[in-house]
Design a protein around this motif. Structure first.
Motif, PDB file in Angstrom:
ATOM      1  N   ALA A 805       8.026   5.104  -7.024  1.00  0.00           N
ATOM      2  CA  ALA A 805       9.135   4.537  -6.279  1.00  0.00           C
ATOM      3  C   ALA A 805      10.362   5.432  -6.468  1.00  0.00           C
ATOM      4  CB  ALA A 805       9.409   3.101  -6.741  1.00  0.00           C
ATOM      5  N   PRO A 806      11.243   5.504  -5.456  1.00  0.00           N
ATOM      6  CA  PRO A 806      11.072   4.864  -4.138  1.00  0.00           C
ATOM      7  C   PRO A 806      10.014   5.584  -3.307  1.00  0.00           C
ATOM      8  CG  PRO A 806      13.058   6.177  -4.199  1.00  0.00           C
ATOM      9  CD  PRO A 806      12.524   6.206  -5.590  1.00  0.00           C
ATOM     10  N   ASN A 807       9.464   4.905  -2.375  1.00  0.00           N
ATOM     11  CA  ASN A 807       8.389   5.455  -1.551  1.00  0.00           C
ATOM     12  C   ASN A 807       8.505   4.840  -0.157  1.00  0.00           C
ATOM     13  OD1 ASN A 807       6.102   6.711  -0.647  1.00  0.00           O
ATOM     14  ND2 ASN A 807       4.699   5.666  -2.059  1.00  0.00           N
ATOM     15  N   GLU A 817      10.103   8.257  -8.957  1.00  0.00           N
ATOM     16  CA  GLU A 817       9.823   7.891 -10.341  1.00  0.00           C
ATOM     17  C   GLU A 817       8.385   7.419 -10.456  1.00  0.00           C
ATOM     18  OE1 GLU A 817      12.861   5.012 -11.210  1.00  0.00           O
ATOM     19  OE2 GLU A 817      14.314   6.570 -11.763  1.00  0.00           O
ATOM     20  N   ILE A 818       7.667   7.969 -11.417  1.00  0.00           N
ATOM     21  CA  ILE A 818       6.258   7.665 -11.610  1.00  0.00           C
ATOM     22  C   ILE A 818       6.144   6.866 -12.911  1.00  0.00           C
ATOM     23  CG2 ILE A 818       3.937   8.653 -11.790  1.00  0.00           C
ATOM     24  CD1 ILE A 818       5.272  11.300 -10.711  1.00  0.00           C
ATOM     25  N   VAL A 819       5.872   5.590 -12.798  1.00  0.00           N
ATOM     26  CA  VAL A 819       5.769   4.685 -13.947  1.00  0.00           C
ATOM     27  C   VAL A 819       4.299   4.401 -14.194  1.00  0.00           C
ATOM     28  CG1 VAL A 819       6.464   2.473 -14.916  1.00  0.00           C
ATOM     29  CG2 VAL A 819       7.988   3.664 -13.318  1.00  0.00           C
ATOM     30  N   ARG A 858       9.220  12.057 -13.364  1.00  0.00           N
ATOM     31  CA  ARG A 858       9.842  12.165 -12.045  1.00  0.00           C
ATOM     32  C   ARG A 858       9.381  13.435 -11.309  1.00  0.00           C
ATOM     33  NH1 ARG A 858      13.369   9.893 -15.588  1.00  0.00           N
ATOM     34  NH2 ARG A 858      14.518   8.040 -14.872  1.00  0.00           N
ATOM     35  N   TRP A 859       9.255  13.316  -9.978  1.00  0.00           N
ATOM     36  CA  TRP A 859       9.082  14.486  -9.090  1.00  0.00           C
ATOM     37  C   TRP A 859      10.273  14.496  -8.153  1.00  0.00           C
ATOM     38  CZ3 TRP A 859       6.403  14.801  -3.849  1.00  0.00           C
ATOM     39  CH2 TRP A 859       6.404  16.132  -3.384  1.00  0.00           C
ATOM     40  N   ASP A 860      11.020  15.621  -8.201  1.00  0.00           N
ATOM     41  CA  ASP A 860      12.250  15.695  -7.415  1.00  0.00           C
ATOM     42  C   ASP A 860      12.006  16.188  -5.987  1.00  0.00           C
ATOM     43  OD1 ASP A 860      11.633  18.320  -7.845  1.00  0.00           O
ATOM     44  OD2 ASP A 860      13.474  18.799  -8.958  1.00  0.00           O
ATOM     45  N   VAL A 890       2.586   9.259  -1.872  1.00  0.00           N
ATOM     46  CA  VAL A 890       4.031   9.189  -1.796  1.00  0.00           C
ATOM     47  C   VAL A 890       4.450   9.913  -0.516  1.00  0.00           C
ATOM     48  CG1 VAL A 890       4.391  11.295  -3.157  1.00  0.00           C
ATOM     49  CG2 VAL A 890       6.235   9.597  -2.992  1.00  0.00           C
ATOM     50  N   TYR A 891       5.445   9.413   0.180  1.00  0.00           N
ATOM     51  CA  TYR A 891       5.863   9.979   1.469  1.00  0.00           C
ATOM     52  C   TYR A 891       7.242  10.599   1.308  1.00  0.00           C
ATOM     53  CZ  TYR A 891       6.236  10.468   6.507  1.00  0.00           C
ATOM     54  OH  TYR A 891       6.348  10.984   7.785  1.00  0.00           O
ATOM     55  N   VAL A 892       7.379  11.863   1.736  1.00  0.00           N
ATOM     56  CA  VAL A 892       8.656  12.577   1.732  1.00  0.00           C
ATOM     57  C   VAL A 892       9.261  12.462   3.113  1.00  0.00           C
ATOM     58  CG1 VAL A 892       9.798  14.795   1.496  1.00  0.00           C
ATOM     59  CG2 VAL A 892       7.963  14.159  -0.089  1.00  0.00           C
TER      60      VAL A 892
END
Length: 895
Positions: A805-807, A817-819, A858-860, A890-892
Motif C-alpha cells: 500500500a498504497p496501491n 510500503e510492503i508489510v 519500501r519500493w520508491d 502493485v500498480y504504478v
C-alpha cells in the motif's frame, strides 16, 4: 561521674536480663508495660533511675497533642531503634496509645511515628492494655521483627450477627512506620446465649516454660459481662473470668486467622471482674521467671442470684452476689488454683453493699526470732463507689497464705490486735508499694537507754491515698503503712506501733500516680508522685530524725509542675531515651508531656522536616536540633553500613537548631524491576561526642525520576511506534533504553538503546502478536529516570499476510510500503518484476528475517538505473532462501 554511674546502673541491670534474639537491640528495662505500672497491678515502677537532680534539672523536654485525653499510654521499645548514643547500652522507648479510633506511637522525642490502624475494618477497641517484651529470657524473637508487640482491649458491645468478642495483638513492621496485625483474639460466646457480648482485656503474657528454642506464647485475657441475662438451670450462664490463648504463630508468613482461647482452661467467676487489671505476682529463680499467680479483682452483682462453676474445678462455685479473693497459678496454658476462691464477707464492714475487692501481693521485711526475714502477704482492698448500690466504709486488709492448702486467710480483723486500715465512706484507693524511707540506716535513731524511736523500717512500705484518678474525695490523706510483728515505740506520744500501722500521714488533695526512685541517690528513697487536678507533685519522705518529721510534717515536696487549664489523666515513669535517667510521662486532656533531665548530648531530626517518600533529584530540607555544641554532619546510605558525606552545619541559637538543603540521591534501580515500592535511602544527621557518633537516622522511600514520555502508533500501513521524550533534562552522551511489557510490567523486553539527546525513536520491527494494551518503559540509568506509559491500540493479527500500500501509487511523491512477516526464520530478498518478468528493482537483498515479527520495507518506484518506472502493472516478489516465493501485484500510476 554521672556517665560512670549510668554505665554502672546499666551493667547491674544487664546482669539480670538475657536476650534470646541476637538481631534485636537491647531492650530498655525501664518500661511501663501495664496500665497500672507493673505486673503486681500497683503503682510502682520497677527500675530505678541513675542519679539526677529533680529540683534544678527536671523540666518539660517536649510536649505533643498527638496523645491526649483519658488514655493511659504504655511505653516500651516497640520500633526497635538503636541506642541514641554509644554511651547508652539500651534502646530508646516509644509511647503507644489508642486515641480516637487509631493507634498512635511517639518516639522518645515526642515525634509522631505512627498514627492509624493496619486494617480497614472498624474495630471496637478501647485501649492498649498490654506490652509484650519479645526479647526477654522467657521468649523468642518474632523473626527479628519487633522488640515489643502490644495488645488492644475490645470493649463490651451488643453484637447482632455473631457471638464472638475480640481483642487484638499488633506490632510494627520492621524498618517502616506502619503497623502489622499479628492476631485477632476471638472469644466464642455462643455457649452463653443470649449473653453474646463481652469485653476482652489482654493483661499478661509469657512464653512456655520449656527448653525448646521456639516456645509458644500464652496471652491471658480478662473477660467480663456487665449486665448478663440469667436463665434458670444454667450453671455457667455468662462468661466472667480469665481465658488463655496459645500463640504458636506470631511470626507466620501466611495470612493470619482468628486465635481462639482454650475453652477447657477458662476460669469462670460469678462476681463481675472489675476494670482494674488483675494483679500478677511473679516468681523469679536463677534469673528466669518460674511462676506467676493471677489475682483478679471482683465486684459482686447483688441483683443476680446465681452460682457459677469455676471450670478449673467443677466442685468449686462462686456466687454472683458475693465478694471473693482468688488466685490462679499460670505456668503454661493450663491454670490451676494457687488461691482457691475464698468468701470474705465476714471480714468486711457489717451492712456494706457491693464492695470492689482487689488483691495485691506485698513482700515485706518482718522480724522472726529477732532476725529480719522476707515474707509474702496480700493487701486486700475494700472499696465503694457510693453509687450503683456500692455503699460502705473503705478499708485495707492483710491476708496471709495457709501453707499447703492453696488458700489465704485474713490477719486483720475489726476490734482485734491487728485491725484493718480504715478509710472513709465510699471511696476508691490508690495503692503503691515502695521503699520510701530508703536504705540508709543513718536515718534510724540510735539505740540508747531509752526507747528506740522510729526505727529504720527495712524493705517496702505501703503508700495509699483515699482519692483515685476517677474518684476524688474531700479531706483525702496520704499514708505510709508498715507491717511488722515486733513492737517499737513511737516518738510522741510514747506508745508502741501496732502491727499494721501508719508510719506517716498527711492531708493531701490528689491521688497517688506512681512510686519510683527518681533521683537515684545513695539514700535509696523512692519518691511518691501525686496528682491534684492540673498539678503534679513529687514527694519524698523526710528522715525520721528531722525536726519537720517529728513536728508532723513528714513529706517534702521536691518537684512541682502545673499544667494550667488541663486535667492530668495519666502518669507513667520510664526511661525514654535509654540514658539510664527515668522520666515522668504525663498525659492531660490536651497534651502528653515528657518531664526529665535532657540528654547531655544528642542530635535528632524533626520528622516534619523530611518527607516519608521522595523522587530522586528532589530538593529537600532536613532540620532538627542538636543538644551538643558541635557541628552536625549530614550523610546518606543505602544499607546503613556505608555512608556518603553530604554537608556539615553549625547549630544556631540556644535550641541548637540546624537545617540542611540537599538533593535526594538515586539508589540503584534495575531498568526491568518493579518501582512501585521504591528503595529506602537513609539520611543521618550526627555529631561526635568523646569519639562516639550520636545522631538520628531517618528512612526515606525514594522513587526514580519521571519525564515526559509519549508513544504513538504509526498512521501509515507500516506498523511502528514513535517514542518521544523531553530532551532538556538529559545529560549529553547518555543513552536511554526502551522496553515493552506483555504482562503489565512483571517482565520487560528491551527494544533499543538510543542517545538520550535525540528525544525520538521509531520502533518499526514489531512483534506480530501484540496485546491490545502494553506497558512501555523509558529508562535512563545514569539519570535515575524510569518512566512508564501505557499504549492502547487495536490489533489485527495476520502473520502470513503480505500487504502492499498504497496501491496504485505515484512514485513521484510516495513509496509503496510492503508489510509482511515470515513463516520461518530465513534470509529474504525482495524483487520487483514488470509484466515481461524482467527484474526492475531489488529493494532488499538477502536480509535476515525472523518469524513473529512484522516488517515493513519500501519500493520508491525507481528502477535499478535510477529512473522512474513507467505506468503499468508490476509484481512484488518475496523470495526466501529455501526457494519459496510470495508475489503481490502493485500498480504504478503517475499523474
Amino acid at each position: 561521674m554521672q556517665n560512670q554511674l549510668r554505665i554502672l546502673l546499666f551493667i547491674f541491670i544487664s546482669s539480670f536480663l538475657t536476650l534470646a534474639a541476637q538481631d534485636t537491640q537491647l531492650v530498655n528495662p525501664s518500661v511501663w508495660n501495664y496500665p497500672l505500672g507493673n505486673p503486681s497491678g500497683t503503682l510502682l515502677q520497677l527500675y530505678k533511675s541513675a542519679p539526677q537532680e529533680l529540683e534544678c534539672c527536671f523540666n518539660v523536654k517536649w510536649s505533643t497533642s498527638a496523645i491526649s485525653g483519658d488514655v493511659q499510654p504504655l511505653i516500651g521499645n516497640i520500633i526497635n531503634n538503636a541506642p541514641v548514643s554509644g554511651d547508652f547500652f539500651r534502646s530508646p522507648n516509644e509511647i503507644v496509645a489508642y486515641v480516637n479510633g487509631q493507634i498512635v506511637i511517639l518516639d522518645a522525642y515526642g515525634r509522631q511515628r505512627i498514627a492509624g490502624l493496619p486494617f480497614d475494618v472498624a474495630i471496637t477497641a478501647s485501649k492498649v492494655s498490654l506490652l509484650i517484651d519479645t526479647t526477654t529470657e522467657s521468649s523468642y524473637s518474632l523473626s527479628g521483627e519487633q522488640t515489643m508487640v502490644f495488645c488492644l482491649e475490645g470493649y463490651e458491645q451488643v453484637r447482632d450477627r455473631d457471638s464472638v468478642a475480640y481483642a487484638w495483638v499488633m506490632g510494627v513492621i520492621p524498618n517502616t512506620d506502619s503497623l502489622k496485625l499479628i492476631h485477632r483474639l476471638a472469644v466464642s460466646l455462643g455457649d452463653f446465649a443470649p449473653n453474646t457480648f463481652a469485653s476482652v482485656t489482654p493483661f499478661y503474657a509469657r512464653a512456655e516454660r520449656s527448653t525448646s528454642p521456639r516456645r509458644p506464647w500464652y496471652i491471658y485475657v480478662q473477660v467480663n459481662m456487665t449486665n448478663p441475662v440469667v436463665q434458670f438451670g444454667n450453671r455457667t450462664p455468662f462468661y466472667r473470668g480469665i481465658g488463655v490463648f496459645s500463640m504458636n504463630e506470631f511470626d507466620s508468613p501466611l495470612a493470619l486467622f482468628d486465635a481462639s482461647d482454650e475453652k477447657p482452661f477458662r476460669f469462670y467467676t460469678g462476681p463481675e471482674v472489675t476494670s482494674y487489671p488483675p494483679s500478677v505476682d511473679q516468681t523469679f529463680q536463677n534469673g528466669r521467671m518460674e511462676d506467676a499467680v493471677v489475682l483478679p479483682s471482683f465486684y459482686p452483682t447483688p441483683t443476680i442470684q446465681s452460682s457459677v462453676a469455676t471450670g478449673i474445678d467443677s466442685t468449686i462455685v462462686t456466687f454472683a452476689n458475693t465478694p471473693y479473693v482468688a488466685g490462679l497459678r499460670v505456668i503454661n496454658e493450663q491454670p490451676s488454683f494457687a488461691i482457691r476462691p475464698y468468701f470474705i464477707n465476714s471480714t468486711l464492714t457489717s451492712g456494706a453493699i457491693r464492695p470492689i475487692i482487689r488483691m495485691i501481693p506485698y513482700s515485706f521485711t518482718d522480724v522472726e526470732n529477732e532476725t529480719e526475714v522476707e515474707k509474702k502477704f496480700y493487701i486486700v482492698s475494700e472499696e465503694y463507689t457510693g453509687r450503683d448500690t456500692s455503699i460502705g466504709r473503705s478499708k485495707l486488709h492483710l491476708f496471709q497464705e495457709v501453707p499447703n492448702f492453696n488458700f489465704i486467710e485474713p490477719i486483720t480483723f475489726p476490734n482485734s490486735e491487728i485491725t484493718p486500715f480504715l478509710g472513709d465512706s465510699n471511696h476508691l484507693w490508690s495503692i503503691g508499694i515502695g521503699n520510701v524511707d530508703g536504705t540508709d540506716k543513718t536515718n534510724e535513731f540510735p539505740a540508747g537507754n531509752g526507747p528506740k524511736f522510729f526505727p529504720f523500717n527495712p524493705g517496702n512500705e505501703i503508700v495509699v491515698t483515699q482519692s483515685s484518678k476517677d474518684f476524688v474525695i474531700a479531706q483525702s490523706k496520704i499514708s505510709v503503712l508498715r507491717y511488722r510483728t515486733d513492737e517499737v515505740m513511737k516518738a510522741v506520744p510514747l506508745q508502741p506501733f501496732r502491727k499494721f500501722d501508719t508510719i506517716a500521714s498527711a492531708k493531701i488533695s490528689g491521688w497517688l500516680a506512681a512510686i519510683n526512685d527518681l533521683d537515684g541517690q545513695i539514700d535509696g528513697k523512692e519518691e511518691i508522685i501525686l496528682i491534684d487536678g492540673s498539678e503534679l507533685k513529687v514527694l519524698r519522705l523526710r528522715d525520721y530524725k528531722s525536726k519537720e518529721f517529728l513536728s508532723g510534717d513528714p513529706f517534702q515536696i521536691v518537684y512541682k509542675k502545673n499544667f494550667p487549664f488541663e486535667q492530668i489523666r495519666s502518669v507513667a515513669v520510664a526511661d525514654l531515651e535509654g540514658d539510664g535517667l527515668n522520666d515522668i510521662i504525663v498525659t492531660t486532656t490536651k497534651q502528653t508531656y515528657a518531664l526529665g533531665s535532657p540528654l547531655i548530648c544528642t542530635t535528632f531530626v524533626s520528622k516534619a522536616s523530611i518527607p516519608t517518600s521522595a523522587t530522586s533529584g528532589d530538593e529537600i530540607r532536613i532540620s532538627g536540633q542538636s543538644l551538643c555544641a558541635k557541628p552536625v554532619r549530614l550523610e546518606y546510605s543505602y544499607d546503613q553500613l556505608n555512608w556518603t558525606f553530604v554537608d556539615s552545619a553549625i547549630t544556631r541559637n540556644e535550641a541548637g537548631s540546624f537545617s540542611f538543603i540537599t538533593t535526594v540521591p538515586c539508589p540503584y534501580f534495575e531498568c526491568t524491576e518493579s518501582i512501585d515500592n521504591g528503595k529506602v535511602v537513609y539520611f543521618r544527621v550526627s555529631t561526635t561526642s568523646s569519639g562516639i557518633l550520636i545522631g538520628d537516622t531517618i528512612p526515606v522511600i525514594v522513587f526514580p525520576k519521571k519525564i515526559n514520555f509519549t508513544v504513538d502508533n504509526g498512521v501509515t500501513p507500516c506498523p511502528y511506534f514513535a517514542f518521544r521524550w523531553t530532551k532538556d533534562t538529559v545529560n549529553i552522551g547518555q543513552n536511554y533504553t526502551l522496553f515493552y511489557s506483555l504482562d503489565s510490567g512483571s517482565t520487560f523486553i528491551q527494544i533499543a538503546s538510543v542517545p538520550a539527546s535525540s528525544g525520538f525513536y521509531e520502533w518499526s520491527s514489531l512483534p506480530t502478536k501484540l496485546p491490545p494494551m502494553m506497558k512501555m518503559r523509558l529508562c535512563g540509568f545514569n539519570d535515575c529516570i524510569i518512566t512508564d506509559t501505557t499504549l492502547i491500540f487495536p490489533t489485527e493479527e495476520n502473520p502470513d499476510l503480505v500487504i502492499v500500500a498504497p496501491n496504485p501509487f505515484n512514485p513521484m511523491r510516495e513509496s509503496a510500503e510492503i508489510v509482511y512477516s515470515v513463516p520461518e526464520n530465513s534470509n529474504l530478498t525482495i524483487k520487483v518484476y514488470d509484466e515481461n518478468n524482467r527484474v526492475v528493482a531489488e529493494p532488499i537483498r538477502n536480509s535476515p528475517r525472523i518469524k513473529n515479527v512484522s516488517y515493513c520495507d519500501r519500493w520508491d518506484g525507481t528502477r535499478m538505473d535510477g529512473s522512474y518506472s513507467s505506468n503499468g502493472m508490476y509484481y512484488i516478489s518475496l523470495e526466501y532462501d529455501n526457494g519459496m516465493r510470495e508475489i503481490r501485484p502493485v500498480y504504478v500510476r503517475k499523474k
